[in-house]
Structures are given as C-alpha cells and as structure tokens.
Design a protein around this motif. Structure first.
Motif, PDB file in Angstrom:
ATOM      1  N   ILE A  13       0.818  -1.210   0.000  1.00  8.08           N
ATOM      2  CA  ILE A  13       0.000   0.000   0.000  1.00  8.08           C
ATOM      3  C   ILE A  13       0.855   1.266   0.000  1.00  8.08           C
ATOM      4  CG2 ILE A  13      -1.465   1.433   1.508  1.00  8.08           C
ATOM      5  CD1 ILE A  13      -3.118  -0.966   2.123  1.00  8.08           C
ATOM      6  N   GLY A  14       1.868   1.280   0.880  1.00  7.00           N
ATOM      7  CA  GLY A  14       2.687   2.486   1.031  1.00  7.00           C
ATOM      8  C   GLY A  14       3.322   2.957  -0.269  1.00  7.00           C
ATOM      9  N   ASP A  15       3.569   2.009  -1.184  1.00  8.82           N
ATOM     10  CA  ASP A  15       4.193   2.392  -2.457  1.00  8.82           C
ATOM     11  C   ASP A  15       3.226   3.133  -3.361  1.00  8.82           C
ATOM     12  OD1 ASP A  15       6.378   1.080  -1.566  1.00  8.82           O
ATOM     13  OD2 ASP A  15       5.951  -0.776  -2.656  1.00  8.82           O
ATOM     14  N   ARG A  16       1.943   2.894  -3.142  1.00 11.54           N
ATOM     15  CA  ARG A  16       0.968   3.481  -4.061  1.00 11.54           C
ATOM     16  C   ARG A  16       0.264   4.701  -3.480  1.00 11.54           C
ATOM     17  NH1 ARG A  16      -3.066   0.295  -4.356  1.00 11.54           N
ATOM     18  NH2 ARG A  16      -2.356  -1.259  -2.889  1.00 11.54           N
ATOM     19  N   VAL A  17       0.471   4.943  -2.191  1.00 12.87           N
ATOM     20  CA  VAL A  17      -0.266   6.019  -1.532  1.00 12.87           C
ATOM     21  C   VAL A  17       0.619   7.247  -1.399  1.00 12.87           C
ATOM     22  CG1 VAL A  17      -1.311   6.682   0.669  1.00 12.87           C
ATOM     23  CG2 VAL A  17      -1.797   4.458  -0.306  1.00 12.87           C
ATOM     24  N   SER A  18      -0.009   8.411  -1.627  1.00 13.25           N
ATOM     25  CA  SER A  18       0.729   9.662  -1.475  1.00 13.25           C
ATOM     26  C   SER A  18      -0.017  10.541  -0.477  1.00 13.25           C
ATOM     27  CB  SER A  18       0.814  10.297  -2.864  1.00 13.25           C
ATOM     28  OG  SER A  18       0.989  11.661  -2.762  1.00 13.25           O
ATOM     29  N   VAL A  19       0.733  11.243   0.364  1.00 12.77           N
ATOM     30  CA  VAL A  19       0.073  12.042   1.400  1.00 12.77           C
ATOM     31  C   VAL A  19       0.545  13.494   1.352  1.00 12.77           C
ATOM     32  CG1 VAL A  19      -0.300  10.117   2.993  1.00 12.77           C
ATOM     33  CG2 VAL A  19       1.831  11.411   3.129  1.00 12.77           C
ATOM     34  N   SER A  20      -0.307  14.381   1.872  1.00 10.84           N
ATOM     35  CA  SER A  20       0.072  15.775   2.082  1.00 10.84           C
ATOM     36  C   SER A  20      -0.472  16.184   3.449  1.00 10.84           C
ATOM     37  CB  SER A  20      -0.487  16.665   0.971  1.00 10.84           C
ATOM     38  OG  SER A  20      -1.874  16.468   0.816  1.00 10.84           O
ATOM     39  N   PHE A  21       0.169  17.176   4.038  1.00 14.35           N
ATOM     40  CA  PHE A  21      -0.191  17.589   5.399  1.00 14.35           C
ATOM     41  C   PHE A  21      -0.520  19.073   5.435  1.00 14.35           C
ATOM     42  CE2 PHE A  21       3.269  14.306   6.324  1.00 14.35           C
ATOM     43  CZ  PHE A  21       2.362  13.257   6.405  1.00 14.35           C
ATOM     44  N   GLU A  22      -1.573  19.414   6.169  1.00 13.46           N
ATOM     45  CA  GLU A  22      -1.953  20.833   6.278  1.00 13.46           C
ATOM     46  C   GLU A  22      -1.644  21.357   7.682  1.00 13.46           C
ATOM     47  OE1 GLU A  22      -5.652  22.076   4.401  1.00 13.46           O
ATOM     48  OE2 GLU A  22      -6.153  23.166   6.227  1.00 13.46           O
ATOM     49  N   PHE A  23      -1.046  22.546   7.724  1.00 16.37           N
ATOM     50  CA  PHE A  23      -0.728  23.212   8.986  1.00 16.37           C
ATOM     51  C   PHE A  23      -1.371  24.594   8.992  1.00 16.37           C
ATOM     52  CE2 PHE A  23       2.976  20.475   7.998  1.00 16.37           C
ATOM     53  CZ  PHE A  23       2.960  19.661   9.116  1.00 16.37           C
TER      54      PHE A  23
END
Ligand code: FAD
Length: 305
Positions: A13-23
């Motif tokens: 899963i980790g190879d296909r998932v992309s994340v972004s973070f909001e501050f």
C-alpha cells in the motif's frame, strides 16, 4: 487463532499512496515550537507537499508567509500556500502572489475564503476583489506556471442550493486551471464515493483528494462540522461518548477511527490523502505508519516525550 486483519493482504500500500499535510500559521512562540515539532516529526514521511492555511479575512497573511518561508529555509518539504479572496482588492492579492513567487513558492490552494465574522455568516466579496475561487484560479494561472489546488465539498458547500450548482462551481475552477481538488473533511466514505461519481459524471477528471481530519477533540469537531455542513454520523458520536475527561483513550479511539477511514478509502481505490494535522503529528504519524508510509530508518525523528 485470530483471523488475518482485512487490510493486511496489501503490504505494498505504502508504495501506491501519497500524502500531504496541512498546517496553520502559529500565533505565538509556544505554538511555533509545537508546529515545528510536528513538521520535523512528519518530514521524514516525505509528503508530496505541506500546505499552510490563510486565516479568515486574510488575518494571517504575514504569518502564513513567514511559515511558508521557514518551511522553504529549514526543511526539505515543498510548501503550498493557501490564498483567499476575502477583504482584499485584486491588486493586493496579486501582490501577495508575486511575493510568494519571489520566495520560491510554486504551489497554491486557491480559495474564496469565509467572512472574517466566521463560517456561516453572509459572504460579501470585496468591491475591487476576486469574487470567488474560480476568479482567483484565473489570476494565479495568469501570474505563473503554478500548481493550483482548490476546495471541494463531498456534502456540498453550505451555500450551494444543490449538488449540481456546487459541482458547476468546481468545474469552473478546473476549467480555469485547477489541477487538484482537496475535500472538506468528512466521516462517511459512502458520501465521498457518491460525490466523486457525480464529479466524474460532470466531466471533471482531476484528482479529488480526501481531506482527513483526525478527531483530536470530538466536541470541537462536532461544533465546527455543524457550521461547515459536514455530517457527524451517530456511530462517531457514540465512539467518543464519555471521553471528554480521558484524553488518552480519546486519542486511541481517534487514531483507530481515522485509520479505519483511510484504510477503507484505500480499499475503494483512493491513493492520495490530505491530512488536517491541526499542527500535531501524533495521530497523523500513526495513521501513515498503518498505510505503509514510513520514514527511512536513518531519517526517523524521535517521538516527542
Ligand atoms: P468557491 O469555490 O468560490 O465557492 C464555494 C461555494 O460558494 C460554491 O460551491 C457555491 O455554493 C457558492 N458560490 C460562490 N460563488 C458563487 C456563484 N457565483 N454562483 C453560485 N454559487 C456560488 N478558508 C480560509 O479562510 N483559509 C484557508 O486557508 C482555507 N483552506 C481550506 C482548505 C480546504 C481543503 C477546504 C476544503 C476549505 C478551506 N477553507 C479555507 C474554507 C473555504 O474558504 C470555505 O469553505 C469558503 O466558504 C468557500 O471557499 P471556496 O474556495 O470553496 O469557494
């Protein structure tokens, strides 16, 4: 013997998932220290970008710029600046865009914004300003080769009379140059899936990235949800019932709830996630770990004591 957990058959899963973070930009030194603790803990997870919000009525303009500048200077992260149309003329907003560009910012989240009086009060555009997010997208598109994200609403924006009007507004933003939509937070994945189906039927093919809000404080989230039109399911209220005075259990439940939501979305084929961090790393870090987003061993930041 215990059954294998439903999601454990997806080790990749980790190879296909992309994340972004909001501050959000900090108001004082203590909040600044807390923000940077969170930034440094999340940095090794290599998010696609981190975004910094722009306060109601442009009230955080300088603080947003300072936070974005520090991310550029003191981290390896790619910052995305939020921008709103509230209480500012076109010339003022164009100047802010130019200042961000000089700083080296290439990514924006273009928003209309809420009135300074708060979510739910009547919105009046500035006399010489951009009327809405779609006009702001056009301005950004004309100002440079920027990556432009916009907001989307799985439960429709509270000011939209119906989904058709709401999705028409999203279509205008996409036609004007937006290439990604990040959603308002939601807790019912069926609503998100139905919304994405409607969006695709309207001929919109950009990524619709779910905005995930780990519930740090259920009472606050329930109040805010009521104002911005996000439905809080009865099952969610039940999970947090009686935990107001028990922060440790509350955090454990919050992490389980968000992980369940994210893993279910992965099962439904979603690969990009935007996390509303509230400037805290703990829950987001744990959820990322579960979906296989890991820091390389030599870069892992120690958890705060
Ligand atoms: P728009 O896309 O311009 O419009 C939203 C809705 O308003 C439309 O769907 C429609 O119902 C109605 N509307 C507007 N113009 C028209 C028109 N001409 N005709 C008909 N209907 C119209 N707020 C902040 O202040 N700072 C932030 O940093 C911030 N970040 C956000 C990030 C995300 C991912 C999200 C989802 C929201 C964020 N918001 C932020 C909140 C956002 O500003 C509010 O939800 C605001 O009320 C709408 O902004 P928008 O960009 O979606 O507006």
């Amino acid at each position: 013997m215990m059954n294998e957990p439903r999601f454990s058959r997806r080790p990749d899963i980790g190879d296909r998932v992309s994340v972004s973070f909001e501050f959000f930009p900090p108001k004082n030194d203590d909040m600044e220290a807390r923000l940077w603790e969170a930034v440094k803990r999340l940095e090794p997870l290599a998010p696609e970008f981190v975004s910094v919000t722009y306060g109601a009525g442009g009230s955080t303009r300088e603080r947003t710029a300072r936070t974005v500048a520090r991310i550029l200077a003191d981290s390896s992260l790619t910052p995305t600046a939020h921008l709103t149309c509230v209480d500012a003329s076109r010339a003022e907003i164009d100047k802010v865009i130019a200042e961000f560009a000089v700083m080296g910012v290439r990514r924006f989240v273009a928003l209309r914004g809420d009135p300074a009086e708060g979510v739910g009060s009547h919105y009046t555009p500035h006399r010489d300003g951009y009327a809405n997010a779609s006009e702001l997208v056009t301005a950004l598109k004309g100002a440079g080769d920027f990556d432009i994200s916009v907001a989307a609403y799985p439960e429709k924006h509270p000011e939209s009379p119906d989904f058709a009007t709401d999705i028409e507004m999203l279509k205008r933003k996409v036609d004007n140059g937006a290439t990604r939509a990040i959603t308002q937070f939601f807790f019912d994945n069926d609503l998100f899936e139905r919304y994405v189906e409607r969006v695709r039927r309207a001929g919109i093919y950009i990524p619709i990235v779910p905005g995930i809000l780990p519930v740090h404080n259920f009472t606050q989230v329930a109040n805010f949800s009521a104002r911005c039109g996000a439905h809080v399911p009865a099952w969610l209220a039940e999970r947090f019932e009686g935990l107001q005075g028990d922060p440790q259990t509350h955090a454990l439940i919050a992490s389980a709830v968000a992980a369940e939501q994210v893993l279910d979305l992965v099962e439904r084929g979603v690969s990009d996630f935007h996390f509303y961090t509230m400037n805290r790393a703990d829950l987001v870090f744990a959820i990322c770990h579960m979906i296989g987003i890991r820091a390389p061993a030599d870069k892992a930041a120690p958890a705060a004591a």
